[in-house]
Design a protein around this motif. Structure first.
Motif, PDB file in Angstrom:
ATOM      1  N   THR A 267       0.861  -1.183   0.000  1.00 16.13           N
ATOM      2  CA  THR A 267       0.000   0.000   0.000  1.00 16.13           C
ATOM      3  C   THR A 267       0.900   1.237   0.000  1.00 16.13           C
ATOM      4  O   THR A 267       2.120   1.133  -0.084  1.00 16.13           O
ATOM      5  N   MET A 268       0.277   2.408   0.127  1.00 16.51           N
ATOM      6  CA  MET A 268       1.064   3.641   0.064  1.00 16.51           C
ATOM      7  C   MET A 268       2.023   3.792   1.236  1.00 16.51           C
ATOM      8  O   MET A 268       3.144   4.240   1.079  1.00 16.51           O
ATOM      9  N   ASP A 269       1.568   3.461   2.456  1.00 17.28           N
ATOM     10  CA  ASP A 269       2.437   3.628   3.630  1.00 17.28           C
ATOM     11  C   ASP A 269       1.862   2.828   4.795  1.00 17.28           C
ATOM     12  O   ASP A 269       0.833   2.158   4.673  1.00 17.28           O
ATOM     13  N   TRP A 270       2.546   2.895   5.941  1.00 21.51           N
ATOM     14  CA  TRP A 270       2.121   2.164   7.132  1.00 21.51           C
ATOM     15  C   TRP A 270       0.729   2.610   7.572  1.00 21.51           C
ATOM     16  O   TRP A 270      -0.105   1.789   7.974  1.00 21.51           O
TER      17      TRP A 270
ATOM     18  N   CYS B 241       1.035  -5.556  10.150  1.00 27.26           N
ATOM     19  CA  CYS B 241       1.233  -4.501   9.153  1.00 27.26           C
ATOM     20  C   CYS B 241       2.464  -3.681   9.538  1.00 27.26           C
ATOM     21  O   CYS B 241       3.021  -3.848  10.618  1.00 27.26           O
ATOM     22  N   GLY B 242       2.885  -2.806   8.649  1.00 28.61           N
ATOM     23  CA  GLY B 242       4.054  -1.980   8.930  1.00 28.61           C
ATOM     24  C   GLY B 242       4.506  -1.254   7.686  1.00 28.61           C
ATOM     25  O   GLY B 242       3.783  -1.191   6.688  1.00 28.61           O
ATOM     26  N   ASP B 243       5.724  -0.714   7.733  1.00 32.20           N
ATOM     27  CA  ASP B 243       6.280   0.051   6.623  1.00 32.20           C
ATOM     28  C   ASP B 243       7.553  -0.611   6.126  1.00 32.20           C
ATOM     29  O   ASP B 243       8.410  -1.015   6.921  1.00 32.20           O
ATOM     30  N   LEU B 244       7.699  -0.681   4.800  1.00 29.79           N
ATOM     31  CA  LEU B 244       8.877  -1.297   4.191  1.00 29.79           C
ATOM     32  C   LEU B 244      10.069  -0.358   4.129  1.00 29.79           C
ATOM     33  O   LEU B 244      11.170  -0.790   3.768  1.00 29.79           O
ATOM     34  N   GLN B 245       9.892   0.910   4.442  1.00 30.23           N
ATOM     35  CA  GLN B 245      10.943   1.912   4.225  1.00 30.23           C
ATOM     36  C   GLN B 245      12.313   1.528   4.803  1.00 30.23           C
ATOM     37  O   GLN B 245      13.339   1.810   4.172  1.00 30.23           O
TER      38      GLN B 245
END
Length: 464
Positions: free
Chosen positions: A142-145, A270-274
């Motif tokens: 998705t777009m972000d966390w 869930c989380g952020d891949l950054q």
């Protein structure tokens, strides 16, 4: 902030009158105004826009834009201890090499006529990410966390067939705003207090708010304030005891050293891949993920694309393709889908896959251990300064809250003085979490050396 120079993207102008007229003729139009004929008159700007005179060449434009960009204070020129959702990690060169390939950069829909391996690369990413979080199904990013958390919460409420959500009080206010935008008024959002001493969720407050209306309990580990939620198992057990789903947000780079959420009862992660090989890019390197087990009651709730291996019409031949495509808003369900999904950040998913393949399990363990060691050293040295302390007693991963309340200076003053010394100080929490007083959240990762940390501590000592 950025760890690499930001470049203005070249473009091909179509404003030459002859080109413009040719395009209009092709469209069967006489003017640009006709192109926008459906726009209501009341919202059309009647005045001239206050724009500077046009540049005479692409060179002049590029020189102007680069001059504007040089006003930015970047992490390339300053020592950075800011995190709070966008973190500075080392990016292996191979990540930029792969995600810069034309067939990945230019592919949008990624269908068979313009694919060139994007389906396979996203399948590989999903497989690697699933192994990291110890789940079986991972979506196209998705777009972000924030979006991932909002969607995961909605998924959990549909599975539980309930409409109340209990969220940790330590959540990032900006993320909470996105969750509210996605979930209200369909879902009732209720905040659970955090313990002032530990920074963890207040279990007594949680239990007092749990009921047969609760569909999801959402918390993060590590939390936005950096602490590890040591009561995670108790939170998940309490949620499940009333029939609610447990949704956990996680920093994926921590999973080389910290237990995966499924081990303590998470139903959706869930989380952020950054952190996984993606530059900060002035805050633009965000990319959210969601993960569940391979159970139809979860799989069919994913609104976004899932790639898997499937049979073809040729015996013994396999291909990469969409799983349960009909469940999506862009499949046959259209407006009857459970949730709409727009543009996603698949390129960053490919990048995260490259990072995970490069690091491997041993590499993820090593980077996690390095981060924890660096952060522990930084916290110990900062806490040794006069009238300075670490706010919470709970273990942390890479971010920790420093309390400057007894120094007689505000975080804003301290950060301004640090910037004069070429250092980005910690995130000022005094506005978002006023109950904490003059506190700042510092981020230390594998990119920080002992000399970097000692320089920060020395600068703080001089300022205080």
């Amino acid at each position: 902030m950025s760890v690499k120079g930001f470049k203005s993207h070249p473009y091909i102008p179509n404003s030459v009158p002859e080109v413009e007229q040719e395009m209009l003729r092709e469209l069967g139009l006489n003017s640009l105004e006709e192109l926008h004929a459906e726009v209501p008159d009341e919202i059309i700007l009647k005045d001239q826009m206050n724009l500077p005179e046009a540049f005479g060449s692409e060179y002049e434009l590029r020189r102007h834009v680069e001059g504007v960009l040089k006003k930015n204070k970047t992490c390339a020129d300053n020592l950075n201890f800011l995190g709070a959702g966008c973190w500075q990690h080392y990016v292996p060169a191979i990540c930029d090499e792969v995600n810069g390939k034309g067939e990945f950069v230019t592919a949008y829909g990624g269908e068979s006529y313009n694919d060139f391996g994007r389906f396979q690369s996203l399948f590989e990413y999903e497989s690697l990410m699933a192994e990291l979080v110890d789940m079986e199904v991972v979506n196209v990013p998705t777009m972000d966390w924030a979006q991932a958390a909002a969607t995961a919460i909605r998924m959990g409420c549909r599975v539980a067939d309930r409409t109340q959500v209990l969220l940790t009080g330590s959540i990032d206010p900006e993320k909470l705003a996105v969750i509210k935008n996605y979930c209200e008024p369909d879902l009732e959002l209720v905040t659970v207090a955090i313990d002032n001493a530990t920074g963890c969720m207040d279990l007594n407050d949680l239990k007092s708010k749990l009921s047969d209306k609760t569909g999801v309990v959402y918390f993060e580990n590590p939390s936005y304030l950096g602490v590890l939620e040591v009561q995670a198992q108790q939170i998940a057990d309490a949620a499940h005891a009333v029939g609610a789903q447990c949704v956990v947000g996680v920093d994926p780079i921590s999973l080389g050293v910290v237990s995966v959420p499924r081990s303590y009862g998470a139903d959706i992660v869930c989380g952020d891949l950054q952190p996984l090989g993606i530059h900060m890019n002035y805050g633009g390197g965000q990319s959210g993920f969601m993960a569940t087990m391979d159970d139809p009651k979860y799989v069919l709730e994913f609104p976004s694309r899932l790639f898997g291996i499937c049979c073809t019409n040729t015996p013994g031949e396999y291909a990469f393709g969409d799983v349960a495509y009909d469940r999506t808003s862009f499949g046959h369900l259209r407006e009857k889908a459970k949730e709409y999904v727009g543009t996603q950040s698949a390129l960053w998913g490919i990048t995260a896959g490259v990072y995970l393949a490069t690091m491997g399990p041993k590499g993820m363990q090593e980077v996690g251990e390095t981060i924890m060691q660096n952060a522990q050293y930084a916290a110990k040295e900062i806490a040794g300064l006069n009238n300075v302390s670490i706010r919470f007693s709970t273990p942390f991963f890479k971010e920790f809250v420093v309390d400057f309340s007894k120094t007689g200076k505000t975080v804003e003053q301290i950060n301004k003085a640090l910037l004069d010394k070429g250092i980005f100080g910690g995130k000022d929490l005094s506005k978002d979490f006023p109950a904490l007083g003059q506190c700042a959240m510092y981020c230390v990762t594998e990119i920080h050396t002992k000399e970097d940390i000692d320089r920060l501590v020395s600068a703080l000592g001089e300022i205080l």
